[in-house]
Write a protein that holds these residues in place. Structure first.
Motif, PDB file in Angstrom:
ATOM      1  N   LYS A   1      -9.609   4.533  -8.485  1.00 38.35           N
ATOM      2  CA  LYS A   1      -9.936   5.117  -7.089  1.00 38.35           C
ATOM      3  C   LYS A   1      -9.761   6.614  -7.223  1.00 38.35           C
ATOM      4  O   LYS A   1     -10.733   7.061  -6.393  1.00 38.35           O
ATOM      5  CB  LYS A   1      -9.000   4.917  -6.147  1.00 38.35           C
ATOM      6  CG  LYS A   1      -7.445   5.097  -6.226  1.00 38.35           C
ATOM      7  CD  LYS A   1      -6.422   4.600  -5.252  1.00 38.35           C
ATOM      8  CE  LYS A   1      -5.051   5.083  -5.526  1.00 38.35           C
ATOM      9  NZ  LYS A   1      -4.294   4.676  -4.292  1.00 38.35           N
TER      10      LYS A   1
ATOM     11  N   ARG B   1      -2.941  12.991  -5.463  1.00 38.05           N
ATOM     12  CA  ARG B   1      -1.560  12.167  -5.407  1.00 38.05           C
ATOM     13  C   ARG B   1      -0.489  12.914  -4.610  1.00 38.05           C
ATOM     14  O   ARG B   1      -0.165  14.006  -5.108  1.00 38.05           O
ATOM     15  CB  ARG B   1      -1.030  11.572  -6.588  1.00 38.05           C
ATOM     16  CG  ARG B   1       0.139  10.616  -6.488  1.00 38.05           C
ATOM     17  CD  ARG B   1       0.494   9.903  -7.816  1.00 38.05           C
ATOM     18  NE  ARG B   1       1.830   9.300  -7.523  1.00 38.05           N
ATOM     19  CZ  ARG B   1       2.337   8.738  -8.560  1.00 38.05           C
ATOM     20  NH1 ARG B   1       1.833   8.635  -9.707  1.00 38.05           N
ATOM     21  NH2 ARG B   1       3.468   7.915  -8.380  1.00 38.05           N
TER      22      ARG B   1
ATOM     23  N   GLU C   1       1.839   3.856  -2.553  1.00 38.27           N
ATOM     24  CA  GLU C   1       1.519   4.284  -4.001  1.00 38.27           C
ATOM     25  C   GLU C   1       2.593   4.666  -4.966  1.00 38.27           C
ATOM     26  O   GLU C   1       2.873   4.367  -5.936  1.00 38.27           O
ATOM     27  CB  GLU C   1       0.460   5.536  -3.704  1.00 38.27           C
ATOM     28  CG  GLU C   1      -0.005   5.915  -5.096  1.00 38.27           C
ATOM     29  CD  GLU C   1      -1.109   4.980  -5.745  1.00 38.27           C
ATOM     30  OE1 GLU C   1      -1.214   4.962  -6.917  1.00 38.27           O
ATOM     31  OE2 GLU C   1      -1.802   4.241  -4.848  1.00 38.27           O
TER      32      GLU C   1
ATOM     33  N   LYS D   1       0.561  -1.190  -0.055  1.00 34.13           N
ATOM     34  CA  LYS D   1      -0.081   0.005   0.128  1.00 34.13           C
ATOM     35  C   LYS D   1       0.810   1.429  -0.002  1.00 34.13           C
ATOM     36  O   LYS D   1       0.397   2.341   0.670  1.00 34.13           O
ATOM     37  CB  LYS D   1      -0.980   0.123   1.168  1.00 34.13           C
ATOM     38  CG  LYS D   1      -1.953  -1.151   1.184  1.00 34.13           C
ATOM     39  CD  LYS D   1      -2.848  -1.122   2.344  1.00 34.13           C
ATOM     40  CE  LYS D   1      -4.081  -2.116   2.324  1.00 34.13           C
ATOM     41  NZ  LYS D   1      -4.996  -2.138   3.255  1.00 34.13           N
TER      42      LYS D   1
ATOM     43  N   ARG E   1      -0.195  10.948   1.651  1.00 39.64           N
ATOM     44  CA  ARG E   1      -1.486  11.249   1.793  1.00 39.64           C
ATOM     45  C   ARG E   1      -2.344  10.625   0.826  1.00 39.64           C
ATOM     46  O   ARG E   1      -2.135  10.636   0.010  1.00 39.64           O
ATOM     47  CB  ARG E   1      -1.765  12.837   1.657  1.00 39.64           C
ATOM     48  CG  ARG E   1      -0.863  13.482   2.861  1.00 39.64           C
ATOM     49  CD  ARG E   1      -1.199  13.503   4.266  1.00 39.64           C
ATOM     50  NE  ARG E   1      -2.253  13.928   4.542  1.00 39.64           N
ATOM     51  CZ  ARG E   1      -2.778  14.584   5.816  1.00 39.64           C
ATOM     52  NH1 ARG E   1      -1.940  14.675   6.607  1.00 39.64           N
ATOM     53  NH2 ARG E   1      -3.930  15.072   5.893  1.00 39.64           N
ATOM     54  N   LYS E   2      -3.691  10.298   1.350  1.00 35.07           N
ATOM     55  CA  LYS E   2      -4.625   9.848   0.718  1.00 35.07           C
ATOM     56  C   LYS E   2      -5.492  11.217  -0.177  1.00 35.07           C
ATOM     57  O   LYS E   2      -5.026  12.043   0.293  1.00 35.07           O
ATOM     58  CB  LYS E   2      -5.751   8.815   1.201  1.00 35.07           C
ATOM     59  CG  LYS E   2      -5.106   7.742   1.902  1.00 35.07           C
ATOM     60  CD  LYS E   2      -6.173   6.989   2.980  1.00 35.07           C
ATOM     61  CE  LYS E   2      -5.663   5.746   3.457  1.00 35.07           C
ATOM     62  NZ  LYS E   2      -6.737   4.911   4.108  1.00 35.07           N
TER      63      LYS E   2
ATOM     64  N   LYS F   1     -13.141   8.998  -6.488  1.00 36.29           N
ATOM     65  CA  LYS F   1     -13.090  10.200  -5.280  1.00 36.29           C
ATOM     66  C   LYS F   1     -13.671  11.379  -6.015  1.00 36.29           C
ATOM     67  O   LYS F   1     -14.535  12.068  -5.580  1.00 36.29           O
ATOM     68  CB  LYS F   1     -11.690  10.237  -4.799  1.00 36.29           C
ATOM     69  CG  LYS F   1     -11.232   9.513  -3.838  1.00 36.29           C
ATOM     70  CD  LYS F   1     -12.172   9.622  -2.440  1.00 36.29           C
ATOM     71  CE  LYS F   1     -11.545   8.809  -1.452  1.00 36.29           C
ATOM     72  NZ  LYS F   1     -12.609   8.911  -0.378  1.00 36.29           N
TER      73      LYS F   1
END
Length: 657
Positions: A486, A569, A449, A447, A575-576, A490
């Motif tokens: 994803k 990104r 990115e 996880k 950070r998400k 969002k």
């Protein structure tokens, strides 16, 4: 309390219902924010909590009403008009099949040249946001949302007005008596056949028994009533024995109409409805055989080419079973790989040609996980793995090579970790691809990115033949920036406007149209709702959205209480994706317009100069900062793009309707 209710109409995805009484008076209640109840301009309430009579209903008999999420479709029949049946809709203009820019508060006719005078509508089906119509001439017509391929057009383009949908390799007869449309949430299907589909077979056959006009054999009860049935069904349900049909006639001749109907319902549906009657017919019919098996026997029998019946000096000819999954057009191709009796798609070259054409085209909506499973089943079928015998090593290696030439184009990057783990258990996957998929699972599980993207890029270079494994099928309006599903999810959540999300187009690309603020304004001014996405050379992705748009008028701020900026990104801060709303009482400064000196500018937080390069990032001036970060600090200024003014724009894309 409402009396004499004759029908209740609702939908799988709706929050509103309609009730029709015996006098053809229509009532409705539920969610009405988009006018989907058809109550008219005077009733625009978001919720109608009591059954309310719907006025101004089109003249004619109401055949059907189906409800989507925010729209409704009505089918009306008038014997004296041509065509007899017409469609009417209300609710959101985006999904109602009517070319208009506003909500539709009353049921309004859907006009299209596709609805010919000598044609008629057989059936309608309404999904969440999509609609399908089937006509007597065999036309399949659709409109509405198509982001997941649910209209079966072979692409994912939104359809605002009715279009005809191609049905590959299908024959259709206007006298066909068994057909069905079904739209759901992101998925639809159509089947039509002489008798059934392979889903819900018992109900299909009972409905068939009720269609007497196309029967071809008669039975007489003890009181002289006539029951009509279908030879082909009886032939197989009675073990292909003509003597059994004569025995059945003898039994029916001694029964009442009620008992006779129960007997035929047991024959057609395989259900024991009346145990006493079952004991009388169990010698001539095998109720132990599942309906599915009976129908497969018919389908796979080479001698049963077409279902031909003669009635009243007319001959009706119907093709055998045809099933099309509209959101997964090619799924039916692999029916044969699980059936030992069928050799429809067992030839390797045919399999390879079909798959390569599907997987090389991003516009064809495809469930690649199902395709992968079908390919493995094909390989096992060729090796007879299910048989108790030792597998020839050389033969297995040959099958693995063939599988390698097919599955290397499957986008395993799009699969969940759970599905990838399931895939890795298959021993027919060639070693090189197995290793690449295993490495992918390890990286996805961590996880991180940034590391995942670096891994993907390195694998694309390393695995030239198998690079498809790391290329996502996802396509966001031809964007080169939004590559992750994803991120789309969002944006869809934040903007909260499906009409805009699915209708918008890529209006400007700096790489395509030039790094010029003047060119950006020429293409993007006065467009209303506007989405701006920026990608830097350091792989930061951020941008902003405005409902008002960039309105012409030099050197001025534009008020927009719904504007926001976002980060999709941010590897530096790990950070998400995040959304940042305009500060309270600062919506007057939401966006800034300057034709010559600036590209898109959101408050004083995101500024691009005349060459669409920074500018600066002064995050926190007009838009709300994340918790724990203070306005004016280096941390705030570098949050979106890595620095205050040293970031470099690699691509800027702008979307609008």
């Amino acid at each position: 309390m409402m009396k004499n209710v004759s029908k209740i109409f609702t939908g799988n995805s709706s929050n509103h219902i309609f009730l029709l009484n015996s006098n053809q008076k229509l009532f409705g209640c539920g969610w009405n924010e988009y006018g989907q109840l058809g109550l008219g301009e005077s009733r625009k309430e978001e919720k109608i909590d009591k059954l309310t009579k719907i006025q101004n209903i089109p003249k004619g008999k109401i055949i059907d009403i189906q409800s989507g999420c925010i729209h409704s479709i009505m089918l009306i029949e008038n014997e004296n008009e041509n065509p007899k049946r017409k469609l009417y809709s209300c609710g959101s203009n985006a999904y109602s099949g009517i070319d208009t820019n506003h909500k539709i508060y009353e049921f309004t006719e859907i006009k299209s040249s596709l609805f010919e005078n000598d044609d008629n509508i057989l059936e309608i089906s309404v999904g969440h946001y999509d609609n399908l119509i089937l006509t007597t001439k065999g036309k399949l017509i659709g409109f509405g949302n198509n982001a997941y391929g649910e209209l079966g057009t072979g692409d994912t383009y939104f359809q605002f007005i009715p279009i005809q949908i191609e049905l590959p390799e299908l024959r259709f007869n206007e006298n066909i008596f068994n057909y069905h449309l079904s739209c759901g949430y992101r998925k639809s299907f159509l089947y039509y056949s002489p008798f059934l589909s392979f889903s819900n077979l018992e109900e299909d056959l009972i409905k068939l028994f009720g269609r007497k006009e196309f029967s071809d054999i008669s039975f007489e009860t003890k009181n002289g009533e006539i029951i009509e049935a279908h030879k082909l069904i009886l032939k197989y349900r009675l073990n292909q024995n003509q003597n059994q049909i004569e025995k059945l006639k003898e039994i029916i001749s001694k029964k009442s109409i009620k008992e006779s109907n129960q007997i035929f319902e047991m024959i057609y549906s395989n259900r024991i409805i009346n145990p006493k009657l079952y004991c009388e017919i169990k010698e001539i019919i095998n109720l132990n055989e599942k309906i599915e098996e009976t129908m497969k026997r018919i389908y796979l029998n080479e001698n049963e080419k077409d279902f031909i019946i003669e009635r009243k000096e007319k001959q009706y000819k119907f093709p055998k079973l045809i099933l099309i999954m509209r959101s997964e057009l090619y799924r039916g191709m692999f029916l044969s790989v699980t059936e030992d009796k069928s050799n429809k798609v067992t030839d390797y070259s045919e399999l390879k040609n079909h798959l390569n054409s599907i997987l090389s085209n991003n516009d064809i909506p495809t469930n690649e996980f199902e395709l992968f499973q079908s390919i493995i089943k094909w390989g096992k079928h060729k090796l007879n793995i299910n048989q108790e015998k030792e597998i020839d090593k050389q033969e297995k290696e040959q099958i693995q090579d063939q599988i390698s030439n097919v599955i290397h184009k499957i986008r395993f990057i799009d699969f969940s970790n759970k599905k990838i783990a399931k895939i890795l258990k298959e021993d027919l996957i060639p070693n090189q691809i197995h290793q690449a998929i295993n490495d992918l699972l390890i990286m996805k599980s961590q996880k991180n990115e940034r590391e995942l993207q670096e891994f993907i890029e390195s694998q694309k270079q390393k695995q030239k033949q198998n690079s498809f494994i790391f290329n996502s099928r996802f396509n966001f309006h031809n964007s080169s920036i939004i590559q992750a599903k994803k991120h789309f999810i969002k944006l869809k959540e934040w903007i909260n406007d499906d009409e805009f999300i699915y209708k918008m187009k890529l209006g400007f690309s700096a790489k395509r149209d030039g790094f010029s603020a003047q060119k950006w304004h020429e293409k993007c001014d006065n467009k209303g709702k506007t989405l701006v996405i920026i990608k830097t050379k350091d792989n930061f992705i951020f941008g902003g959205f405005t409902k008002v748009g960039f309105i012409s008028g030099n050197n001025r701020y534009i008020k927009d209480p719904n504007a926001f900026i976002f980060s999709l990104r941010n590897d530096k801060n790990n950070r998400k994706p995040e959304k940042f709303s305009i500060k309270p009482k600062e919506d007057t400064w939401a966006i800034y317009y300057n034709f010559s000196d600036n590209g898109p500018k959101f408050g004083e937080d995101i500024k691009l100069n005349s060459d669409l390069q920074p500018g600066f990032l002064n995050f926190g001036w007009n838009y709300i900062l994340p918790k724990g970060i203070k306005e004016g600090t280096d941390e705030a200024r570098s949050y979106l793009g890595g620095s205050f003014d040293k970031w470099v724009v690699e691509e800027l894309e702008t979307f609008f309707i």
